[in-house]
Design an enzyme around this catalytic site. Structure first.
Site, PDB file in Angstrom:
ATOM      1  N   GLY A  14      26.055   0.619 -29.060  1.00 28.27           N
ATOM      2  CA  GLY A  14      26.485   1.760 -28.268  1.00 28.27           C
ATOM      3  C   GLY A  14      27.960   1.809 -27.934  1.00 28.27           C
ATOM      4  O   GLY A  14      28.354   2.448 -26.958  1.00 28.27           O
ATOM      5  N   SER A  15      28.801   1.198 -28.777  1.00 28.00           N
ATOM      6  CA  SER A  15      30.241   1.279 -28.462  1.00 28.00           C
ATOM      7  C   SER A  15      30.728   2.727 -28.586  1.00 28.00           C
ATOM      8  O   SER A  15      31.564   3.179 -27.794  1.00 28.00           O
ATOM      9  CB  SER A  15      31.062   0.340 -29.348  1.00 28.00           C
ATOM     10  OG  SER A  15      31.092   0.787 -30.679  1.00 28.00           O
ATOM     11  N   ASN A  16      30.203   3.473 -29.545  1.00 33.48           N
ATOM     12  CA  ASN A  16      30.573   4.898 -29.645  1.00 33.48           C
ATOM     13  C   ASN A  16      30.047   5.685 -28.453  1.00 33.48           C
ATOM     14  O   ASN A  16      30.742   6.551 -27.921  1.00 33.48           O
ATOM     15  CB  ASN A  16      30.037   5.501 -30.946  1.00 33.48           C
ATOM     16  CG  ASN A  16      30.927   5.190 -32.130  1.00 33.48           C
ATOM     17  OD1 ASN A  16      31.999   5.769 -32.270  1.00 33.48           O
ATOM     18  ND2 ASN A  16      30.512   4.244 -32.955  1.00 33.48           N
ATOM     19  N   LEU A  87      19.038   4.940 -35.916  1.00 30.32           N
ATOM     20  CA  LEU A  87      18.561   4.482 -37.221  1.00 30.32           C
ATOM     21  C   LEU A  87      17.340   5.210 -37.762  1.00 30.32           C
ATOM     22  O   LEU A  87      16.999   5.058 -38.931  1.00 30.32           O
ATOM     23  CB  LEU A  87      18.292   2.973 -37.175  1.00 30.32           C
ATOM     24  CG  LEU A  87      19.540   2.117 -36.921  1.00 30.32           C
ATOM     25  CD1 LEU A  87      19.178   0.635 -36.903  1.00 30.32           C
ATOM     26  CD2 LEU A  87      20.618   2.379 -37.971  1.00 30.32           C
ATOM     27  N   ILE A  90      15.790  11.949 -38.730  1.00 31.78           N
ATOM     28  CA  ILE A  90      15.449  13.043 -37.802  1.00 31.78           C
ATOM     29  C   ILE A  90      14.332  13.889 -38.411  1.00 31.78           C
ATOM     30  O   ILE A  90      14.483  14.424 -39.517  1.00 31.78           O
ATOM     31  CB  ILE A  90      16.696  13.915 -37.513  1.00 31.78           C
ATOM     32  CG1 ILE A  90      17.785  13.070 -36.843  1.00 31.78           C
ATOM     33  CG2 ILE A  90      16.340  15.119 -36.642  1.00 31.78           C
ATOM     34  CD1 ILE A  90      17.382  12.426 -35.521  1.00 31.78           C
ATOM     35  N   ASN A 104      26.030  13.664 -36.924  1.00 36.18           N
ATOM     36  CA  ASN A 104      25.918  12.209 -37.090  1.00 36.18           C
ATOM     37  C   ASN A 104      27.266  11.648 -37.518  1.00 36.18           C
ATOM     38  O   ASN A 104      28.055  12.335 -38.164  1.00 36.18           O
ATOM     39  CB  ASN A 104      24.868  11.911 -38.177  1.00 36.18           C
ATOM     40  CG  ASN A 104      24.717  10.422 -38.452  1.00 36.18           C
ATOM     41  OD1 ASN A 104      24.594   9.604 -37.524  1.00 36.18           O
ATOM     42  ND2 ASN A 104      24.736  10.047 -39.721  1.00 36.18           N
ATOM     43  N   HIS A 106      28.940   8.497 -39.763  1.00 30.53           N
ATOM     44  CA  HIS A 106      28.622   7.489 -40.770  1.00 30.53           C
ATOM     45  C   HIS A 106      29.880   6.666 -41.062  1.00 30.53           C
ATOM     46  O   HIS A 106      30.958   7.241 -41.233  1.00 30.53           O
ATOM     47  CB  HIS A 106      28.119   8.181 -42.049  1.00 30.53           C
ATOM     48  CG  HIS A 106      27.608   7.199 -43.056  1.00 30.53           C
ATOM     49  ND1 HIS A 106      26.373   6.589 -42.944  1.00 30.53           N
ATOM     50  CD2 HIS A 106      28.185   6.677 -44.166  1.00 30.53           C
ATOM     51  CE1 HIS A 106      26.207   5.756 -43.958  1.00 30.53           C
ATOM     52  NE2 HIS A 106      27.290   5.792 -44.711  1.00 30.53           N
ATOM     53  N   ASP A 147      22.149  11.114 -44.293  1.00 32.53           N
ATOM     54  CA  ASP A 147      23.601  11.150 -44.532  1.00 32.53           C
ATOM     55  C   ASP A 147      24.015  12.257 -45.507  1.00 32.53           C
ATOM     56  O   ASP A 147      24.838  12.048 -46.392  1.00 32.53           O
ATOM     57  CB  ASP A 147      24.077   9.792 -45.110  1.00 32.53           C
ATOM     58  CG  ASP A 147      23.722   8.646 -44.183  1.00 32.53           C
ATOM     59  OD1 ASP A 147      23.785   8.823 -42.956  1.00 32.53           O
ATOM     60  OD2 ASP A 147      23.386   7.562 -44.697  1.00 32.53           O
ATOM     61  N   GLU A 176      36.385   5.392 -35.427  1.00 27.88           N
ATOM     62  CA  GLU A 176      35.274   6.155 -34.825  1.00 27.88           C
ATOM     63  C   GLU A 176      35.561   6.437 -33.356  1.00 27.88           C
ATOM     64  O   GLU A 176      35.401   7.573 -32.885  1.00 27.88           O
ATOM     65  CB  GLU A 176      33.962   5.375 -34.957  1.00 27.88           C
ATOM     66  CG  GLU A 176      33.512   5.221 -36.392  1.00 27.88           C
ATOM     67  CD  GLU A 176      32.154   4.555 -36.536  1.00 27.88           C
ATOM     68  OE1 GLU A 176      31.454   4.857 -37.504  1.00 27.88           O
ATOM     69  OE2 GLU A 176      31.803   3.715 -35.680  1.00 27.88           O
TER      70      GLU A 176
END
Ligand code: GRF
Length: 197
Positions: A14-16, A87, A90, A104, A106, A147, A176
């Site tokens: 969860g750093s983003n 991960l 959807i 998303n 990537h 993706d 990111e």
């Protein structure tokens, strides 16, 4: 003014998510209202808790065989979904309920190094193994394939001689963290400008 309510889906560190929540604390018109996670032990949940963002733990059966939690998300007033290290694929039910409103990130330059199994270190290992001189990040609309949806943003970085997957992953993460929140803000603005969200 009514805020636009965003849910972030994540499965791991969860750093983003942390960067996105911190960024939008300063943006009045957007509310990061919910963090959705498929793993009750993921550290992203601690981050959400720290910032006082509500969380929803989802179950596989209901996600894939039900309506992908679309009813719950709508009830919570969610208008946009951001995948940041999520991960699971959807499901169609969720895509139908949020058409063109799911994005998303990537950690490579799609269409290269995308698809099933291409996540985490596997992506950076593949880039280094192929001997590519460049990698980068891709932010794209989500469709029914992994993706695959329309690309809305890419940023390139160098793969340096002697890079390990870990070193490349760190460089990509920095990109990111810098760009994803801004791209999300622009995406929301575009959608809000085109239609009632
Ligand atoms: C990121 O590299 C993102 O591109 C990918 O998953 C990773 C999540 O990292 N989809 P973090 O959990 O935000 O640190």
């Amino acid at each position: 003014m009514k805020k636009i309510r965003v849910a972030i889906f994540a499965s791991g560190t969860g750093s983003n998510v942390q960067k996105i929540i911190a960024y939008f604390k300063e943006i009045e018109k957007v509310d990061i209202a919910l963090v959705v996670c498929n793993n009750p032990n993921a550290s992203v949940l601690t981050i959400a808790e720290f910032y006082g963002v509500a969380t929803l733990i989802i179950e596989k059966e209901k996600f894939f065989k039900g309506n992908g939690y679309a009813d719950e998300l709508k009830e919570l007033g969610i208008q946009i979904i951001v995948l940041a290290g999520f991960l699971w694929k959807i499901p169609d039910a969720l895509l139908k309920n949020f058409p063109g409103k799911i994005i998303n990130i990537h950690p490579a330059l799609l269409p290269k190094y995308g698809g099933k199994g291409m996540y985490g270190m596997a992506v950076h290992e593949a880039v280094i193994h192929a001997g590519d001189s460049y990698s980068g990040i891709t932010i794209h609309l989500v469709d029914e394939h992994y993706d695959h949806g329309k690309i809305i943003f890419q940023k390139v970085c160098e793969v340096q001689p002697g890079d390990t997957p870990q070193l490349l992953a760190e460089r990509i993460h920095k990109l990111e963290h810098k760009h994803f929140p801004v791209v999300i803000e622009n995406f929301i603005q575009t959608i809000a400008g085109n239609e009632a969200v």
